[in-house]
Design a protein around this motif. Structure first.
Motif, PDB file in Angstrom:
ATOM      1  N   ARG A 373      -8.903  29.231  34.199  1.00 39.84           N
ATOM      2  CA  ARG A 373      -9.185  29.870  32.918  1.00 39.84           C
ATOM      3  C   ARG A 373      -8.023  30.758  32.470  1.00 39.84           C
ATOM      4  O   ARG A 373      -7.770  30.927  31.274  1.00 39.84           O
ATOM      5  CB  ARG A 373     -10.464  30.689  33.030  1.00 39.84           C
ATOM      6  CG  ARG A 373     -10.993  31.215  31.717  1.00 39.84           C
ATOM      7  CD  ARG A 373     -12.468  31.568  31.789  1.00 39.84           C
ATOM      8  NE  ARG A 373     -12.776  32.429  32.915  1.00 39.84           N
ATOM      9  CZ  ARG A 373     -13.540  32.079  33.946  1.00 39.84           C
ATOM     10  NH1 ARG A 373     -14.054  30.861  33.995  1.00 39.84           N
ATOM     11  NH2 ARG A 373     -13.786  32.932  34.923  1.00 39.84           N
ATOM     12  N   HIS A 374      -7.310  31.341  33.449  1.00 37.46           N
ATOM     13  CA  HIS A 374      -6.208  32.250  33.120  1.00 37.46           C
ATOM     14  C   HIS A 374      -4.848  31.668  33.466  1.00 37.46           C
ATOM     15  O   HIS A 374      -3.881  32.405  33.649  1.00 37.46           O
ATOM     16  CB  HIS A 374      -6.401  33.579  33.850  1.00 37.46           C
ATOM     17  CG  HIS A 374      -7.601  34.350  33.380  1.00 37.46           C
ATOM     18  ND1 HIS A 374      -7.623  35.039  32.179  1.00 37.46           N
ATOM     19  CD2 HIS A 374      -8.831  34.519  33.941  1.00 37.46           C
ATOM     20  CE1 HIS A 374      -8.806  35.606  32.034  1.00 37.46           C
ATOM     21  NE2 HIS A 374      -9.545  35.309  33.073  1.00 37.46           N
ATOM     22  N   LYS A 377      -2.933  32.973  36.557  1.00 39.57           N
ATOM     23  CA  LYS A 377      -2.589  34.392  36.642  1.00 39.57           C
ATOM     24  C   LYS A 377      -3.641  35.118  37.485  1.00 39.57           C
ATOM     25  O   LYS A 377      -4.797  35.241  37.081  1.00 39.57           O
ATOM     26  CB  LYS A 377      -2.512  35.003  35.240  1.00 39.57           C
ATOM     27  CG  LYS A 377      -1.388  34.422  34.407  1.00 39.57           C
ATOM     28  CD  LYS A 377      -1.353  35.042  33.023  1.00 39.57           C
ATOM     29  CE  LYS A 377      -0.224  34.461  32.189  1.00 39.57           C
ATOM     30  NZ  LYS A 377      -0.206  35.022  30.820  1.00 39.57           N
ATOM     31  N   ARG A 378      -3.216  35.590  38.632  1.00 40.61           N
ATOM     32  CA  ARG A 378      -4.174  36.109  39.609  1.00 40.61           C
ATOM     33  C   ARG A 378      -4.739  37.470  39.226  1.00 40.61           C
ATOM     34  O   ARG A 378      -5.869  37.789  39.579  1.00 40.61           O
ATOM     35  CB  ARG A 378      -3.516  36.153  40.989  1.00 40.61           C
ATOM     36  CG  ARG A 378      -3.102  34.761  41.470  1.00 40.61           C
ATOM     37  CD  ARG A 378      -2.543  34.771  42.868  1.00 40.61           C
ATOM     38  NE  ARG A 378      -2.196  33.415  43.303  1.00 40.61           N
ATOM     39  CZ  ARG A 378      -1.761  33.112  44.506  1.00 40.61           C
ATOM     40  NH1 ARG A 378      -1.596  34.068  45.407  1.00 40.61           N
ATOM     41  NH2 ARG A 378      -1.475  31.863  44.831  1.00 40.61           N
ATOM     42  N   ARG A 379      -3.950  38.269  38.555  1.00 43.38           N
ATOM     43  CA  ARG A 379      -4.464  39.582  38.166  1.00 43.38           C
ATOM     44  C   ARG A 379      -5.651  39.450  37.212  1.00 43.38           C
ATOM     45  O   ARG A 379      -6.688  40.090  37.382  1.00 43.38           O
ATOM     46  CB  ARG A 379      -3.357  40.408  37.508  1.00 43.38           C
ATOM     47  CG  ARG A 379      -3.817  41.780  37.027  1.00 43.38           C
ATOM     48  CD  ARG A 379      -2.657  42.619  36.531  1.00 43.38           C
ATOM     49  NE  ARG A 379      -1.715  42.905  37.601  1.00 43.38           N
ATOM     50  CZ  ARG A 379      -0.596  43.595  37.442  1.00 43.38           C
ATOM     51  NH1 ARG A 379      -0.279  44.066  36.244  1.00 43.38           N
ATOM     52  NH2 ARG A 379       0.197  43.823  38.461  1.00 43.38           N
ATOM     53  N   GLU A 380      -5.499  38.582  36.184  1.00 41.25           N
ATOM     54  CA  GLU A 380      -6.594  38.388  35.234  1.00 41.25           C
ATOM     55  C   GLU A 380      -7.795  37.715  35.904  1.00 41.25           C
ATOM     56  O   GLU A 380      -8.946  38.044  35.614  1.00 41.25           O
ATOM     57  CB  GLU A 380      -6.118  37.547  34.044  1.00 41.25           C
ATOM     58  CG  GLU A 380      -5.209  38.287  33.076  1.00 41.25           C
ATOM     59  CD  GLU A 380      -3.789  38.420  33.590  1.00 41.25           C
ATOM     60  OE1 GLU A 380      -3.516  37.872  34.672  1.00 41.25           O
ATOM     61  OE2 GLU A 380      -2.963  39.070  32.904  1.00 41.25           O
ATOM     62  N   ALA A 381      -7.513  36.765  36.807  1.00 41.59           N
ATOM     63  CA  ALA A 381      -8.607  36.094  37.514  1.00 41.59           C
ATOM     64  C   ALA A 381      -9.378  37.080  38.382  1.00 41.59           C
ATOM     65  O   ALA A 381     -10.611  37.055  38.431  1.00 41.59           O
ATOM     66  CB  ALA A 381      -8.051  34.963  38.375  1.00 41.59           C
ATOM     67  N   ARG A 383      -9.727  40.234  37.843  1.00 37.88           N
ATOM     68  CA  ARG A 383     -10.527  41.094  36.969  1.00 37.88           C
ATOM     69  C   ARG A 383     -11.820  40.406  36.568  1.00 37.88           C
ATOM     70  O   ARG A 383     -12.885  41.019  36.533  1.00 37.88           O
ATOM     71  CB  ARG A 383      -9.702  41.463  35.733  1.00 37.88           C
ATOM     72  CG  ARG A 383     -10.372  42.507  34.854  1.00 37.88           C
ATOM     73  CD  ARG A 383      -9.527  42.854  33.634  1.00 37.88           C
ATOM     74  NE  ARG A 383      -8.252  43.437  34.027  1.00 37.88           N
ATOM     75  CZ  ARG A 383      -7.081  42.874  33.819  1.00 37.88           C
ATOM     76  NH1 ARG A 383      -7.013  41.691  33.228  1.00 37.88           N
ATOM     77  NH2 ARG A 383      -5.963  43.465  34.194  1.00 37.88           N
ATOM     78  N   ASP A 384     -11.735  39.099  36.266  1.00 35.08           N
ATOM     79  CA  ASP A 384     -12.932  38.339  35.910  1.00 35.08           C
ATOM     80  C   ASP A 384     -13.914  38.248  37.072  1.00 35.08           C
ATOM     81  O   ASP A 384     -15.135  38.213  36.870  1.00 35.08           O
ATOM     82  CB  ASP A 384     -12.549  36.915  35.480  1.00 35.08           C
ATOM     83  CG  ASP A 384     -12.282  36.831  33.994  1.00 35.08           C
ATOM     84  OD1 ASP A 384     -12.227  37.896  33.358  1.00 35.08           O
ATOM     85  OD2 ASP A 384     -12.131  35.711  33.478  1.00 35.08           O
ATOM     86  N   GLU A 389      -6.942  42.548  43.273  1.00 38.63           N
ATOM     87  CA  GLU A 389      -5.977  41.456  43.384  1.00 38.63           C
ATOM     88  C   GLU A 389      -5.684  41.157  44.852  1.00 38.63           C
ATOM     89  O   GLU A 389      -5.497  40.003  45.237  1.00 38.63           O
ATOM     90  CB  GLU A 389      -4.689  41.846  42.658  1.00 38.63           C
ATOM     91  CG  GLU A 389      -3.778  40.671  42.366  1.00 38.63           C
ATOM     92  CD  GLU A 389      -2.637  41.061  41.450  1.00 38.63           C
ATOM     93  OE1 GLU A 389      -1.716  40.245  41.314  1.00 38.63           O
ATOM     94  OE2 GLU A 389      -2.670  42.175  40.895  1.00 38.63           O
TER      95      GLU A 389
END
Length: 404
Positions: A373-374, A377-381, A383-384, A389
């Motif tokens: 979905r991102h 990008k692991r930071r955004e993932a 957060r979801d 992280e």
């Protein structure tokens, strides 16, 4: 009658806030006595001005005024700094030395961040306040001192007392006369005046035109919560004056210097930090998902049997679910099923968890979906997925996810 305007001009204090005026009035009135004063307020509100006012308007004004930051002195040397030491009292004590209480005899000593004092030093301070006596480190001889003590703190001393970090008897000795300095967010009318003063000061110092602000930028200044109080406001004024080429500051420019503007100016909004403690919440979420999967599997079985026109025994909760109605198009179901009451239920089964899926598989699938979905990008993932992280990196390694 106290001439507050004269006090403000003498010490460079800006503002007409009622709470500020009251605090200054108390400081001037108590100055003529030798009572101990405790100044309370958040960090950056300007507590250091009040002991200066008290000393300047007291009979001790011609004697020494010493300010001590108790939080900046290491615990191992704080007693020596405050009360002095004898030669040979400890390693490195090559000669006798006077402490601040001895140096300030006849004057005023300001103990900033007094709550940071260790317990042993609190006992020594209590003795000075009670008897006017102190003992140098390494000595057994009591000495007298005549010192006016003004202390300040930015923490809740009642809480510190209940937690055993501050002596209650010392608190009452220091708090003979309390003065509370209001935070900047409670002085909305003073914010622009302070900003203009700081901007003018730096313009004069570096020989440049002073910045001005538009109405929108002024409104933003006055609405902002200022968690760092006056210290933060001065920092912002200095940055803008030094960095911005245009001398008129718009709202768009001002927003770059106000962190979290629109969030921080609403004190009730508090973001809960994501820590390792959230792992228990995730485990609970997994349990709920597994329970939900079980119910969906039962629902699929029942719908299949109802489509075939069979009588079924339903769990009470599933029966209630079926009879509650669905906004997605699944109409009320009765047993036996009437042909006209059936509607397509594929949208219920499409998103149902697959039977036999383990917890690890669920975690793996959820992580892969979040990463896709991102765009990896692991930071955004993270957060979801409501995890740190670092935890996401560990899970990717544990679950053998190598697509990203």
């Amino acid at each position: 009658m106290v001439d507050l305007q004269a006090v403000k001009q003498r010490f460079g204090i800006i503002g007409n806030n009622e709470q500020l005026n009251r605090a200054l009035e108390v400081a001037v009135r108590v100055a003529a006595t030798d009572l101990s004063v405790l100044v309370c307020g958040e960090s950056g509100v300007g507590k250091e001005f009040f002991p200066q006012v008290i000393h300047a308007y007291s009979a001790r004004k011609h004697n020494k005024y010493i300010a001590v930051n108790c939080g900046a002195i290491p615990e191992g040397t704080i007693d020596s700094e405050l009360f002095g030491h004898e030669k040979g009292a400890f390693t490195g004590a090559t000669e006798s030395r006077k402490g601040y209480f001895e140096e300030a005899d006849g004057g005023t000593i300001f103990l900033d961040e007094v709550a940071e004092l260790p317990h042993s030093t609190q006992v020594r301070l209590l003795r000075v306040l009670q008897t006017g006596e102190f003992i140098r480190v390494g000595s057994s001889k009591a000495q007298k001192t005549d010192v006016r003590v003004v202390a300040a703190t930015n923490i809740d001393l009642h809480k510190a007392i209940s937690e055993g970090r501050f002596r209650e008897d010392l608190y009452y000795r220091l708090n003979t006369v309390p003065i509370t300095v209001p935070p900047l967010r409670e002085r909305r009318g003073d914010i622009y005046l302070l900003f203009r003063k700081f901007a003018a000061d730096i313009a004069q110092q570096y020989r440049m035109p002073a910045v001005t602000v538009t109405e929108e930028a002024r409104r933003m200044l006055e609405e902002y919560a200022w968690p760092g109080n006056i210290r933060q406001l001065k920092n912002v004024a200095d940055q803008i004056s030094a960095i911005e080429e245009s001398r008129e500051i718009t709202g768009a420019v001002m927003s770059r210097y106000l962190p979290n503007y629109g969030i921080s100016n609403v004190p009730a909004v508090v973001e809960r930090p994501r820590t390792n403690e959230s792992s228990e919440e995730r485990e609970l979420l997994y349990k709920v998902l597994f329970d939900l999967r079980s119910d969906v599997i039962d629902l699929k079985r029942m719908v299949g049997e109802l489509m075939a026109g069979h009588q079924v025994e339903t769990k009470p909760d599933i029966a209630g679910l079926l009879n509650a109605g669905y906004p997605s198009g699944l109409q009320k179901v009765t047993t036996p099923l009437a042909d006209e009451e059936y509607t397509d239920t594929e949208e219920v089964t499409d998103e149902a968890p697959r039977e036999g899926m383990t917890k690890e598989k669920m975690q793996r699938e959820a992580i892969i979906k979040a990463l896709k979905r991102h765009g990896g990008k692991r930071r955004e993932a993270a957060r979801d997925l409501f995890m740190s992280e670092r935890t996401l990196y560990r899970k990717i390694k544990e679950l053998g996810i190598d697509e990203f």
